[in-house]
Motif scaffolding. Structure first.
Motif, PDB file in Angstrom:
ATOM      1  N   LYS A  28     -16.693  18.299  -9.109  1.00  0.00           N
ATOM      2  CA  LYS A  28     -17.769  18.247 -10.122  1.00  0.00           C
ATOM      3  C   LYS A  28     -17.248  18.453 -11.544  1.00  0.00           C
ATOM      4  O   LYS A  28     -17.802  17.900 -12.482  1.00  0.00           O
ATOM      5  N   THR A  29     -16.188  19.237 -11.689  1.00  0.00           N
ATOM      6  CA  THR A  29     -15.723  19.553 -13.043  1.00  0.00           C
ATOM      7  C   THR A  29     -14.772  18.520 -13.622  1.00  0.00           C
ATOM      8  O   THR A  29     -14.666  18.410 -14.835  1.00  0.00           O
ATOM      9  N   TRP A  30     -14.087  17.761 -12.777  1.00  0.00           N
ATOM     10  CA  TRP A  30     -13.089  16.829 -13.302  1.00  0.00           C
ATOM     11  C   TRP A  30     -13.200  15.439 -12.673  1.00  0.00           C
ATOM     12  O   TRP A  30     -13.295  14.447 -13.388  1.00  0.00           O
ATOM     13  N   TYR A  31     -13.189  15.356 -11.357  1.00  0.00           N
ATOM     14  CA  TYR A  31     -13.144  14.072 -10.661  1.00  0.00           C
ATOM     15  C   TYR A  31     -14.338  13.188 -11.017  1.00  0.00           C
ATOM     16  O   TYR A  31     -14.179  11.985 -11.223  1.00  0.00           O
ATOM     17  N   GLU A  32     -15.512  13.761 -11.102  1.00  0.00           N
ATOM     18  CA  GLU A  32     -16.709  12.970 -11.418  1.00  0.00           C
ATOM     19  C   GLU A  32     -16.658  12.384 -12.822  1.00  0.00           C
ATOM     20  O   GLU A  32     -17.385  11.440 -13.116  1.00  0.00           O
ATOM     21  N   THR A  33     -15.820  12.929 -13.694  1.00  0.00           N
ATOM     22  CA  THR A  33     -15.718  12.399 -15.056  1.00  0.00           C
ATOM     23  C   THR A  33     -14.774  11.210 -15.150  1.00  0.00           C
ATOM     24  O   THR A  33     -14.743  10.536 -16.183  1.00  0.00           O
ATOM     25  N   LEU A  34     -13.983  10.945 -14.095  1.00  0.00           N
ATOM     26  CA  LEU A  34     -13.040   9.829 -14.116  1.00  0.00           C
ATOM     27  C   LEU A  34     -13.770   8.504 -13.951  1.00  0.00           C
ATOM     28  O   LEU A  34     -14.794   8.413 -13.278  1.00  0.00           O
ATOM     29  N   LYS A  35     -13.210   7.472 -14.540  1.00  0.00           N
ATOM     30  CA  LYS A  35     -13.750   6.127 -14.352  1.00  0.00           C
ATOM     31  C   LYS A  35     -13.218   5.616 -13.012  1.00  0.00           C
ATOM     32  O   LYS A  35     -12.016   5.546 -12.792  1.00  0.00           O
ATOM     33  N   LYS A  36     -14.151   5.265 -12.120  1.00  0.00           N
ATOM     34  CA  LYS A  36     -13.782   4.842 -10.771  1.00  0.00           C
ATOM     35  C   LYS A  36     -14.363   3.465 -10.491  1.00  0.00           C
ATOM     36  O   LYS A  36     -15.388   3.095 -11.056  1.00  0.00           O
ATOM     37  N   PRO A  37     -13.725   2.705  -9.580  1.00  0.00           N
ATOM     38  CA  PRO A  37     -14.271   1.377  -9.255  1.00  0.00           C
ATOM     39  C   PRO A  37     -15.606   1.489  -8.524  1.00  0.00           C
ATOM     40  O   PRO A  37     -15.884   2.492  -7.864  1.00  0.00           O
ATOM     41  N   PRO A  94      -2.801  18.559  -4.233  1.00  0.00           N
ATOM     42  CA  PRO A  94      -2.593  19.496  -5.345  1.00  0.00           C
ATOM     43  C   PRO A  94      -2.158  18.812  -6.637  1.00  0.00           C
ATOM     44  O   PRO A  94      -2.528  19.249  -7.729  1.00  0.00           O
ATOM     45  N   ILE A  95      -1.389  17.716  -6.516  1.00  0.00           N
ATOM     46  CA  ILE A  95      -0.980  16.992  -7.726  1.00  0.00           C
ATOM     47  C   ILE A  95      -2.203  16.394  -8.408  1.00  0.00           C
ATOM     48  O   ILE A  95      -2.405  16.569  -9.615  1.00  0.00           O
ATOM     49  N   PHE A  96      -3.017  15.688  -7.648  1.00  0.00           N
ATOM     50  CA  PHE A  96      -4.156  14.980  -8.228  1.00  0.00           C
ATOM     51  C   PHE A  96      -5.302  15.914  -8.566  1.00  0.00           C
ATOM     52  O   PHE A  96      -5.797  15.931  -9.693  1.00  0.00           O
ATOM     53  N   PHE A  97      -5.753  16.697  -7.598  1.00  0.00           N
ATOM     54  CA  PHE A  97      -6.916  17.549  -7.813  1.00  0.00           C
ATOM     55  C   PHE A  97      -6.550  18.906  -8.409  1.00  0.00           C
ATOM     56  O   PHE A  97      -7.304  19.447  -9.213  1.00  0.00           O
ATOM     57  N   GLY A  98      -5.426  19.470  -7.998  1.00  0.00           N
ATOM     58  CA  GLY A  98      -5.038  20.789  -8.496  1.00  0.00           C
ATOM     59  C   GLY A  98      -4.573  20.731  -9.949  1.00  0.00           C
ATOM     60  O   GLY A  98      -5.065  21.441 -10.811  1.00  0.00           O
TER      61      GLY A  98
END
Length: 140
Positions: A28-37, A94-98
Motif C-alpha cells: 500500500k505504501t509503495w507498490y500501489e504507486t508504481l505504474k503497472k501494465p 527483499p530487493i524489490f519490496f524491501g
C-alpha cells in the motif's frame, strides 16, 4: 518418500511466509504507486500462485534428488543450479519490496530467468517430469 517430499516443499513455503513481511509492508505504501501494465493480475492472485509454484519446484527437486542419486550422482549439478535459482528467487522480494529498488529487481529477474531455464533443462535431463514442472515457473 512422503517425508522427503514434505521437507523439499516445506522449505519453499516457509520462504513465502517470511517474504510476506517485505511484501505486506510495501504494497500500500509503495507498490500501489508504481505504474503497472493493465494486464497485471490483482494482488490477491500472487500468494496462491507462488505457493503452487514453490510446491512444484520442491517436488521437482525431490524427483531429481531421488532419481539422480542425490549430491553424489548425476543430480549434483542440477541441484546446484536449483540452489542458485532458488537463492535468486528468494533475493528478489527483499530487493524489490524491501529496498524498493526497481532497477536491481529487474536485474535480479533477468538473472533469475536465465537460472530457471538452466535449472529446468538440467532437471529434465535427470527426470522429464521435474523439467516440465519448471515451465510454469518460467512463465510466471
Amino acid at each position: 518418500m512422503v517425508q522427503w517430499l514434505m521437507v523439499f516443499s516445506r522449505a519453499h513455503n516457509k520462504y513465502i511466509i517470511r517474504s510476506g513481511y517485505f511484501t505486506r509492508k510495501s504494497i500500500k505504501t509503495w507498490y500501489e504507486t508504481l505504474k503497472k501494465p493493465e494486464w497485471r493480475p490483482p494482488n490477491w492472485v500472487f500468494a496462491p500462485v507462488w505457493t503452487s509454484l514453490y510446491t512444484g519446484m520442491g517436488y521437482a527437486s525431490y524427483l531429481v534428488y531421488k532419481e539422480g542419486g542425490g549430491f553424489n550422482g548425476p543430480a549434483k549439478l542440477p541441484l546446484i543450479a536449483y540452489g542458485t535459482q532458488l537463492a535468486l528467487n528468494w533475493a528478489w522480494t527483499p530487493i524489490f519490496f524491501g529496498y524498493k529498488n526497481v532497477k536491481w529487481g529487474f536485474y535480479a529477474i533477468l538473472a533469475l530467468d536465465v537460472s530457471v531455464v538452466t535449472c529446468g533443462i538440467m532437471f529434465a535431463e535427470v527426470n522429464k517430469t521435474a523439467g516440465l514442472l519448471f515451465i510454469p515457473v518460467y512463465i510466471a
